[in-house]
Scaffold this motif. Structure first.
Motif, PDB file in Angstrom:
ATOM      1  N   PRO A 338      15.279 -42.944 -49.661  1.00  0.00           N
ATOM      2  CA  PRO A 338      14.599 -43.172 -50.949  1.00  0.00           C
ATOM      3  C   PRO A 338      14.918 -42.116 -52.012  1.00  0.00           C
ATOM      4  CG  PRO A 338      13.058 -43.199 -49.080  1.00  0.00           C
ATOM      5  CD  PRO A 338      14.335 -42.624 -48.582  1.00  0.00           C
ATOM      6  N   GLY A 339      15.465 -40.973 -51.630  1.00  0.00           N
ATOM      7  CA  GLY A 339      15.883 -39.980 -52.620  1.00  0.00           C
ATOM      8  C   GLY A 339      14.782 -39.031 -53.058  1.00  0.00           C
ATOM      9  N   SER A 340      15.199 -37.986 -53.787  1.00  0.00           N
ATOM     10  CA  SER A 340      14.281 -36.887 -54.108  1.00  0.00           C
ATOM     11  C   SER A 340      13.191 -37.296 -55.111  1.00  0.00           C
ATOM     12  CB  SER A 340      15.060 -35.697 -54.652  1.00  0.00           C
ATOM     13  OG  SER A 340      15.745 -36.081 -55.824  1.00  0.00           O
ATOM     14  N   ALA A 341      13.557 -38.122 -56.079  1.00  0.00           N
ATOM     15  CA  ALA A 341      12.555 -38.486 -57.084  1.00  0.00           C
ATOM     16  C   ALA A 341      11.408 -39.243 -56.427  1.00  0.00           C
ATOM     17  CB  ALA A 341      13.200 -39.342 -58.169  1.00  0.00           C
ATOM     18  N   ARG A 342      11.791 -40.136 -55.533  1.00  0.00           N
ATOM     19  CA  ARG A 342      10.766 -40.920 -54.825  1.00  0.00           C
ATOM     20  C   ARG A 342       9.896 -40.013 -53.957  1.00  0.00           C
ATOM     21  NH1 ARG A 342      10.112 -46.601 -53.695  1.00  0.00           N
ATOM     22  NH2 ARG A 342       7.848 -46.659 -53.809  1.00  0.00           N
ATOM     23  N   LEU A 343      10.515 -38.978 -53.406  1.00  0.00           N
ATOM     24  CA  LEU A 343       9.749 -38.053 -52.557  1.00  0.00           C
ATOM     25  C   LEU A 343       8.650 -37.368 -53.365  1.00  0.00           C
ATOM     26  CD1 LEU A 343       9.436 -36.836 -49.711  1.00  0.00           C
ATOM     27  CD2 LEU A 343      11.020 -35.035 -50.388  1.00  0.00           C
ATOM     28  N   GLU A 344       8.988 -37.001 -54.587  1.00  0.00           N
ATOM     29  CA  GLU A 344       7.983 -36.391 -55.476  1.00  0.00           C
ATOM     30  C   GLU A 344       6.809 -37.345 -55.664  1.00  0.00           C
ATOM     31  OE1 GLU A 344       7.960 -33.333 -56.928  1.00  0.00           O
ATOM     32  OE2 GLU A 344       9.701 -32.944 -55.654  1.00  0.00           O
ATOM     33  N   GLU A 345       7.144 -38.572 -55.938  1.00  0.00           N
ATOM     34  CA  GLU A 345       6.120 -39.602 -56.164  1.00  0.00           C
ATOM     35  C   GLU A 345       5.218 -39.783 -54.936  1.00  0.00           C
ATOM     36  OE1 GLU A 345       7.162 -43.897 -57.126  1.00  0.00           O
ATOM     37  OE2 GLU A 345       8.579 -42.713 -58.327  1.00  0.00           O
ATOM     38  N   ILE A 346       5.887 -39.869 -53.778  1.00  0.00           N
ATOM     39  CA  ILE A 346       5.135 -40.082 -52.536  1.00  0.00           C
ATOM     40  C   ILE A 346       4.121 -38.963 -52.321  1.00  0.00           C
ATOM     41  CG2 ILE A 346       5.370 -40.118 -50.006  1.00  0.00           C
ATOM     42  CD1 ILE A 346       8.213 -41.341 -50.535  1.00  0.00           C
ATOM     43  N   GLN A 347       4.533 -37.758 -52.717  1.00  0.00           N
ATOM     44  CA  GLN A 347       3.682 -36.610 -52.405  1.00  0.00           C
ATOM     45  C   GLN A 347       2.431 -36.519 -53.275  1.00  0.00           C
ATOM     46  OE1 GLN A 347       5.802 -32.932 -50.817  1.00  0.00           O
ATOM     47  NE2 GLN A 347       7.430 -33.930 -51.951  1.00  0.00           N
ATOM     48  N   LEU A 348       2.373 -37.327 -54.305  1.00  0.00           N
ATOM     49  CA  LEU A 348       1.162 -37.313 -55.140  1.00  0.00           C
ATOM     50  C   LEU A 348      -0.074 -37.659 -54.311  1.00  0.00           C
ATOM     51  CD1 LEU A 348       2.436 -38.959 -58.441  1.00  0.00           C
ATOM     52  CD2 LEU A 348       1.959 -36.533 -57.983  1.00  0.00           C
ATOM     53  N   GLN A 349       0.123 -38.521 -53.320  1.00  0.00           N
ATOM     54  CA  GLN A 349      -1.042 -38.899 -52.516  1.00  0.00           C
ATOM     55  C   GLN A 349      -1.501 -37.779 -51.577  1.00  0.00           C
ATOM     56  OE1 GLN A 349       1.540 -41.994 -50.189  1.00  0.00           O
ATOM     57  NE2 GLN A 349      -0.319 -41.755 -48.989  1.00  0.00           N
TER      58      GLN A 349
ATOM     59  N   VAL B 224      12.290 -41.622 -42.179  1.00  0.00           N
ATOM     60  CA  VAL B 224      12.733 -42.515 -43.258  1.00  0.00           C
ATOM     61  C   VAL B 224      13.915 -41.873 -43.985  1.00  0.00           C
ATOM     62  CG1 VAL B 224      12.111 -43.595 -45.444  1.00  0.00           C
ATOM     63  CG2 VAL B 224      10.439 -43.535 -43.580  1.00  0.00           C
ATOM     64  N   TYR B 225      13.760 -40.603 -44.329  1.00  0.00           N
ATOM     65  CA  TYR B 225      14.816 -39.920 -45.076  1.00  0.00           C
ATOM     66  C   TYR B 225      16.075 -39.699 -44.243  1.00  0.00           C
ATOM     67  CZ  TYR B 225      12.452 -39.512 -49.486  1.00  0.00           C
ATOM     68  OH  TYR B 225      11.887 -39.836 -50.693  1.00  0.00           O
ATOM     69  N   ALA B 226      15.894 -39.570 -42.932  1.00  0.00           N
ATOM     70  CA  ALA B 226      17.053 -39.391 -42.054  1.00  0.00           C
ATOM     71  C   ALA B 226      17.850 -40.683 -41.930  1.00  0.00           C
ATOM     72  CB  ALA B 226      16.595 -38.923 -40.675  1.00  0.00           C
ATOM     73  N   GLY B 227      17.252 -41.795 -42.340  1.00  0.00           N
ATOM     74  CA  GLY B 227      17.953 -43.071 -42.233  1.00  0.00           C
ATOM     75  C   GLY B 227      17.718 -43.784 -40.913  1.00  0.00           C
ATOM     76  N   ALA B 228      16.613 -43.480 -40.242  1.00  0.00           N
ATOM     77  CA  ALA B 228      16.314 -44.180 -38.987  1.00  0.00           C
ATOM     78  C   ALA B 228      16.029 -45.650 -39.286  1.00  0.00           C
ATOM     79  CB  ALA B 228      15.110 -43.549 -38.300  1.00  0.00           C
ATOM     80  N   THR B 229      16.586 -46.524 -38.479  1.00  0.00           N
ATOM     81  CA  THR B 229      16.374 -47.952 -38.710  1.00  0.00           C
ATOM     82  C   THR B 229      15.697 -48.661 -37.547  1.00  0.00           C
ATOM     83  OG1 THR B 229      18.634 -48.331 -37.991  1.00  0.00           O
ATOM     84  CG2 THR B 229      18.246 -48.318 -40.364  1.00  0.00           C
ATOM     85  N   VAL B 230      15.560 -47.975 -36.425  1.00  0.00           N
ATOM     86  CA  VAL B 230      14.847 -48.592 -35.306  1.00  0.00           C
ATOM     87  C   VAL B 230      13.854 -47.584 -34.748  1.00  0.00           C
ATOM     88  CG1 VAL B 230      15.031 -49.615 -33.002  1.00  0.00           C
ATOM     89  CG2 VAL B 230      16.801 -50.102 -34.696  1.00  0.00           C
ATOM     90  N   ALA B 231      12.611 -48.023 -34.576  1.00  0.00           N
ATOM     91  CA  ALA B 231      11.599 -47.213 -33.904  1.00  0.00           C
ATOM     92  C   ALA B 231      11.022 -48.062 -32.790  1.00  0.00           C
ATOM     93  CB  ALA B 231      10.505 -46.798 -34.875  1.00  0.00           C
ATOM     94  N   ALA B 232      10.888 -47.490 -31.612  1.00  0.00           N
ATOM     95  CA  ALA B 232      10.275 -48.211 -30.500  1.00  0.00           C
ATOM     96  C   ALA B 232       9.208 -47.303 -29.919  1.00  0.00           C
ATOM     97  CB  ALA B 232      11.318 -48.555 -29.447  1.00  0.00           C
ATOM     98  N   TRP B 233       8.085 -47.890 -29.567  1.00  0.00           N
ATOM     99  CA  TRP B 233       6.963 -47.033 -29.188  1.00  0.00           C
ATOM    100  C   TRP B 233       5.967 -47.783 -28.353  1.00  0.00           C
ATOM    101  CZ3 TRP B 233       1.820 -47.133 -31.677  1.00  0.00           C
ATOM    102  CH2 TRP B 233       1.615 -48.330 -32.389  1.00  0.00           C
ATOM    103  N   TYR B 234       5.112 -47.033 -27.710  1.00  0.00           N
ATOM    104  CA  TYR B 234       3.968 -47.580 -27.003  1.00  0.00           C
ATOM    105  C   TYR B 234       2.771 -46.739 -27.446  1.00  0.00           C
ATOM    106  CZ  TYR B 234       1.109 -49.528 -23.297  1.00  0.00           C
ATOM    107  OH  TYR B 234       0.124 -50.193 -22.607  1.00  0.00           O
ATOM    108  N   PRO B 235       1.683 -47.382 -27.884  1.00  0.00           N
ATOM    109  CA  PRO B 235       0.600 -46.597 -28.489  1.00  0.00           C
ATOM    110  C   PRO B 235       0.053 -45.502 -27.569  1.00  0.00           C
ATOM    111  CG  PRO B 235       0.281 -48.938 -28.881  1.00  0.00           C
ATOM    112  CD  PRO B 235       1.425 -48.828 -27.922  1.00  0.00           C
ATOM    113  N   ILE B 236      -0.055 -44.307 -28.083  1.00  0.00           N
ATOM    114  CA  ILE B 236      -0.710 -43.214 -27.356  1.00  0.00           C
ATOM    115  C   ILE B 236      -1.140 -42.139 -28.356  1.00  0.00           C
ATOM    116  CG2 ILE B 236       1.508 -42.093 -26.778  1.00  0.00           C
ATOM    117  CD1 ILE B 236       0.156 -41.090 -24.163  1.00  0.00           C
ATOM    118  N   THR B 237      -2.376 -41.726 -28.244  1.00  0.00           N
ATOM    119  CA  THR B 237      -2.882 -40.613 -29.040  1.00  0.00           C
ATOM    120  C   THR B 237      -2.194 -39.343 -28.520  1.00  0.00           C
ATOM    121  OG1 THR B 237      -4.994 -41.726 -29.123  1.00  0.00           O
ATOM    122  CG2 THR B 237      -4.989 -39.384 -29.708  1.00  0.00           C
TER     123      THR B 237
END
Ligand SMILES: Cc1ncc(C[n+]2csc(CCOP(=O)(O)OP(=O)(O)O)c2C)c(N)n1
Ligand code: SF4
Ligand SMILES: [Mg+2]
Lengths: 351, 614
Positions: A338-349, B224-237
């Motif tokens: 999503p890029g750096s600008a979007r990261l700024e936006e996300i962090q508002l929350q 998300v930023y790393a570009g991961a496209t698949v996540a697989a999981w089983y719920p656990i606290t």
């Protein structure tokens, strides 16, 4: 044991398919299974099916678990990527692979031990997910590789080589799969390649999880008198009830269509399965009637064989997940970050 | 330490005791966020039961002008809203502190401590009079106590109201009743109590470039930023909230607009064996895939972890550690999986571990984990824990370098394969221990058989001793060489230091604070924070340079100390283990007391004994 490459000698007279490949191009390494093992015949049927379907070998991903049966992907499609995983976990690995790359053709090979005991949970959930793959169970009623213990598919009353009798109820993968909502179920016999090949072809073209249970006798541990998974017993009790042909898209339908209960089912890609012979009143697209039929045959001491069930409107896993049409593993990073600008936006929350 | 650190302005802690499922979380967050917006460093820790509704739950808020945000076990103020825990809650308040309670009913007299101030506000009565419906009355009671707190702590009423407005921007009907409840509490407190208390908040300018975030959200965002496209999981606290966050982020950030389809697959597996298998399957295909789990999940995943190690398939595992062997205490924190993850699975294995100390590092290490997994074609673990993952930490704003591109490691593409004669999967062509891999479906020449059974360097099945050893030795070299590429240790030295402290992960803030409070007692400490495994060389140097080294961690057996000894060769008995493992986040006091005890309490004055049984 080492990796034995088969000599690649091209016989000029061998027939070629649409890709210009011969059946030999779909072979793999030399089998190291026992001479006469049913699994080798299944390998031969797989080779013929993928050859006849004109599949580009490298677009097939073949996966397996652990067992004699699970070794067989080494013996076919030498030019396809293979994954010989750990015992029973292959369905999960296949699901992850399919999620990452929905464009490949997935071909899984497992055994009755691999699928019906240690990996039973994974099999059930791969069926529920409707992972698009051909899932072969090479079913011999025993654990071949660990020397002949009963597997979960051993019938009540069947005897081991040592004379021990099995008293536990078997798990019939076809019953199980139908209950779980499988979208394609078939049973074949390794000793009957003629009928197995069209089943495999239809399964490979199916848009969902195609379970093919193949009775595949273990000559080393389960081919004696008293075994219900021997060649002889299977030949005598197999009830080849549902005969079907697989017809690729746009091919002329030439199969002889006998009157009475006969029908053809169109698959997602326009190909059809032409049912040549079915019992009276049998509807291969009606789950309940198939379940009843399989159960009836079992009560009569027979094993129902053939392409038993197909769900024409099957929706496979990725479609259900709502992922993009392109394989996720091929999406360019630019589409994912999503890029750096979007990261700024996300962090508002978080302020 | 700032000069006014003993004043109670912007330097105190309070705790809110409620009942699980009563909806107190939003009231607690409101107060925490208001303090943050006033520019004052603050953190929030949730102590919750493994239960959906009815059991006691607590939220601890620490306000500290110096930015110390580790847990402290004694409180200046208790908001005692749960009669079931009155006794122990009152017991945790420091002498001279305050207890805010609901005076709709009289407080049992046996609870009254004459060294505390009891502040009563008839919250239930106020809400019963002003709201209809049982559920609304319960919910609004929370906002009402938030109103009381705002008055008692001198919070900026405008900021509190604005926050409420932001929270309920899309639910106008809720906003009105929330405003009303807030006002009820606030006004009653102003009218009937002495406001503000000596413990109070005054505006500062110390949070301008910070955020308050939990580690699981940060790690999910990193994926998300790393570009991961698949996540697989089983719920656990306590890992579930990481996948929840990933799903929520992807809902906004990974939609293909034209089709409304998603650029991610999130698979809820049938168990952790399957989750790990799916991650391996997806990575085999060349997608960046991960799972998030906790200790029990890692135990189940171990079989597949060994497969990924031996077949050399990248895979990223987030282990959000919780307390105990077996099911243990699912909602309590611990650093108990260090040994498990370092060598997970049978046979000879060793894995790369990244150990973030806070949510900020969760974000950056998540990205790093994928790069390392693909570079070294091996499982990488991000060892977070419940405290980091689920609590609200004050951290610097996250930054992103838009020039970042994933390190996919050595992957031969169709063009590369076109030019080579014969691809051999496990051949160490570059003599760096890393062999090039290919992805299925790309080119016929790239095909090979991936297997967890014995294989030689050409990728073929083997049962030959020399061939097996050859591959395993290369794997050893490969993983060892990762020490040069993992995040290096953080080192802080002090003039005249004679002792060293080594720690890792979520202990970091407590350790920093303890170093600050040991200094005035004449104890100077050098500090090294391990950030990854295999250990980089500076860790050995640090060990060699200090005669006395305390290893601070949160488990019973001193797993970090064990690992240090095992991997660097320093005698285990030369390392002194410190820390707690009862499931609550470490506090500076734990470290200070441990160090003082070890150094001989006679030589150093002890801190006043703790009242709390926490
Ligand atoms: C975790 C684990 N447990 C046990 C084994 C040993 N094992 C290898 S193959 C096998 C049974 C295979 O039976 P089946 O799937 O029916 O294959 P077959 O050899 O009969 O074709 C077992 C138990 C293993 N490899 N891994
Ligand atoms: S042991 Fe049985 S299953 Fe295994 S190879 Fe021999 S015949 Fe086939
Ligand atoms: Mg078997």
């Amino acid at each position: 044991m080492t990796y034995i490459l088969k000599p690649k000698v091209r016989h000029p007279g061998l027939p070629t398919n649409a890709l210009g490949l011969t059946a030999r191009d779909y072979e793999g390494a030399m089998s190291t299974l026992c001479a006469g093992c049913g699994h080798d015949s299944v390998t031969a049927a797989v080779i013929q099916a993928v050859f006849e379907l004109d599949l580009p070998p490298h677009r097939v991903a073949k996966l397996s678990g652990i067992g004699c049966s699970s070794k067989t992907p080494t013996y076919f499609l030498g030019q396809a990527h293979g994954f010989n995983a750990v015992h029973g976990r292959m369905p999960a690995i296949a699901a992850g692979a399919s999620a990452a790359n929905r464009d490949l053709i997935y071909l899984g090979v497992s055994g009755d031990g691999d699928s019906l005991s240690i990996g039973l949970g994974h099999l059930c959930h791969a069926i529920r997910r409707n992972v698009r793959m051909l899932y072969l169970i090479e079913n011999n009623g025993v654990y071949g590789l660990t020397k002949g213990q009963f597997s979960a598919s051993a019938d009540v009353g069947t005897r081991s080589k040592r004379g021990e009798e099995n008293r536990q109820e078997p798990i019939d993968p076809i019953h199980l799969a139908l209950t779980l909502g499988v979208s394609f179920a078939a049973r074949g016999f390794s000793g009957d390649k003629v009928h197995l090949v069209p089943i495999l072809k239809a399964a490979l073209q199916h848009d969902g999880f195609a379970l093919v249970d193949v009775i595949s006798p273990c000559v080393a541990f389960n081919d004696h008198v008293g075994s219900t998974k021997s060649y002889l017993h299977t030949r005598e009790h197999a009830q080849l009830a549902v005969l079907a042909d697989f017809i690729p898209p746009a091919a002329e339908i030439t199969a002889s269509v006998e009157p009475g209960g006969v029908r053809s089912v169109t698959m997602h890609d326009g190909s059809t399965i032409q049912f040549r012979q079915v019992p009276d009143g049998y509807d291969p697209t009606n789950r309940e009637s198939v379940e009843n039929y399989v159960r009836e045959r079992q009560r009569a001491g027979e094993v129902a064989m053939g392409l038993l069930y197909v769900e024409p409107g099957s929706v496979e896993m990725n479609e259900n997940l709502g992922t993009v049409d392109r394989p996720l593993c091929e999406l360019p990073y630019e589409e994912l970050c999503p890029g750096s600008a979007r990261l700024e936006e996300i962090q508002l929350q978080y302020r | 330490m700032s000069s006014d650190s003993h004043s109670r302005v912007n330097n105190f802690a309070f705790k809110i005791a409620t009942v699980n499922g009563s909806g107190s979380a939003s009231a607690n967050a409101l107060i925490r966020r208001a303090i943050f917006r006033m520019g004052v460093p603050v953190s929030g820790k949730n102590l919750f039961p493994s239960n959906i509704q009815g059991l006691p739950t607590w939220y601890e808020i620490r306000v500290n002008a110096d930015g110390h945000t580790a847990r402290i076990p004694t409180f200046d103020l208790m908001v005692a809203m749960n009669p079931a825990t009155y006794a122990r809650d009152v017991d945790e308040v420091r002498s001279g502190g305050w207890v805010l309670h609901d005076s709709s009913w009289p407080l049992p007299t046996n609870l009254l401590r004459d060294d505390l101030h009891f502040l009563g506000v008839p919250l239930a009565r106020l809400c019963n009079e002003n709201f209809a419906g049982a559920r609304e009355r319960i919910l609004m009671k929370n906002i009402a106590y938030a109103g009381v707190l705002a008055a008692l702590l001198g919070l900026d009423a405008e900021i509190v109201q604005k926050l409420l407005g932001e929270t309920y921007a899309k639910k106008k009907s809720l906003l009105d009743s929330n405003y009303k409840a807030l006002g009820l509490g606030y006004d009653t407190a102003i009218d009937t109590l002495e406001c503000p208390l000596p413990i109070r908040v005054e505006p500062m300018d110390a949070t301008g470039d910070s955020i308050i975030m939990d580690g699981n959200s940060a790690a999910a965002l990193g994926c998300v930023y790393a570009g991961a496209t698949v996540a697989a999981w089983y719920p656990i606290t306590p890992s579930t909230s990481m996948i929840d966050a990933f799903q929520a982020f992807c809902g906004k950030l990974r939609k293909e607009e034209e089709t409304d389809r998603s650029r991610v697959a999130i698979l809820q597996a049938e168990d952790e064996l399957a989750a790990a298998g799916m991650v391996v399957g997806a990575n085999w295909m060349g997608a960046r895939a991960f799972t998030a789990t906790s200790g029990p999940g890692i135990s189940l995943m171990s079989e597949i972890i060994g497969l990924a190690y031996y077949a050399e398939i990248p895979a990223v595992f987030f282990d959000i550690q919780r307390a105990g062997p077996s099911t243990g205490m699912p909602t309590r924190t611990q650093q108990g999986d260090l040994m498990l993850c370092a060598y997970a699975s049978h046979g000879d294995t060793k894995h790369i571990l990244l150990i973030p100390s806070d949510p900020e590092e969760c974000f950056y290490f998540a990205v790093k984990a994928f790069d390392l997994a693909e570079r070294f074609q091996t499982p990488v673990f991000v060892l977070s824990d419940l405290d980091i993952g689920m609590n609200d930490w004050l951290v610097p704003r996250l930054r992103w370098d838009d020039s970042y591109r994933p390190d996919r490691g050595k992957v031969l593409d169709a063009e590369d394969l076109e030019t080579i004669d014969h691809f051999q999967r496990y051949l160490d062509v570059d003599a760096d221990g890393i062999a090039a891999r290919t992805l299925p479906g790309v080119h016929p020449k790239g095909a090979f058989f991936t297997r967890g059974s014995g294989h030689n360097k050409h990728g073929a099945y083997t049962e030959d001793a020399d061939e097996y050893v050859d591959v395993m030795e290369r794997l050893r070299r490969k993983i060892d060489s990762a020490a040069l590429h993992v995040p290096s240790a953080e080192i802080r030295t002090a003039r005249g230091a004679s002792i060293g402290i080594i720690s890792a992960g979520g202990c970091h803030r407590a350790v920093l604070e303890s170093i600050d409070s040991l200094a005035p007692r004449g104890i100077a400490v050098d500090y090294l924070r391990v950030r990854a495994f295999p250990f980089s060389h500076e860790i050995s140097s640090f060990l060699g340079a200090h005669e006395r080294v305390f290893v601070v961690e949160q488990n019973r057996d001193g797993q970090l100390a064990n690992l240090l000894s095992l991997e660097t060769g320093v005698p285990r008995d030369s390392l002194e283990s410190l820390g707690t493992f009862g499931g609550l986040p470490l506090s500076a006091q734990d470290v200070v007391e441990g160090v003082l005890d070890a150094l001989g309490s006679a030589a150093y004055p002890k801190l006043p004994p703790r009242r709390a049984n926490a």
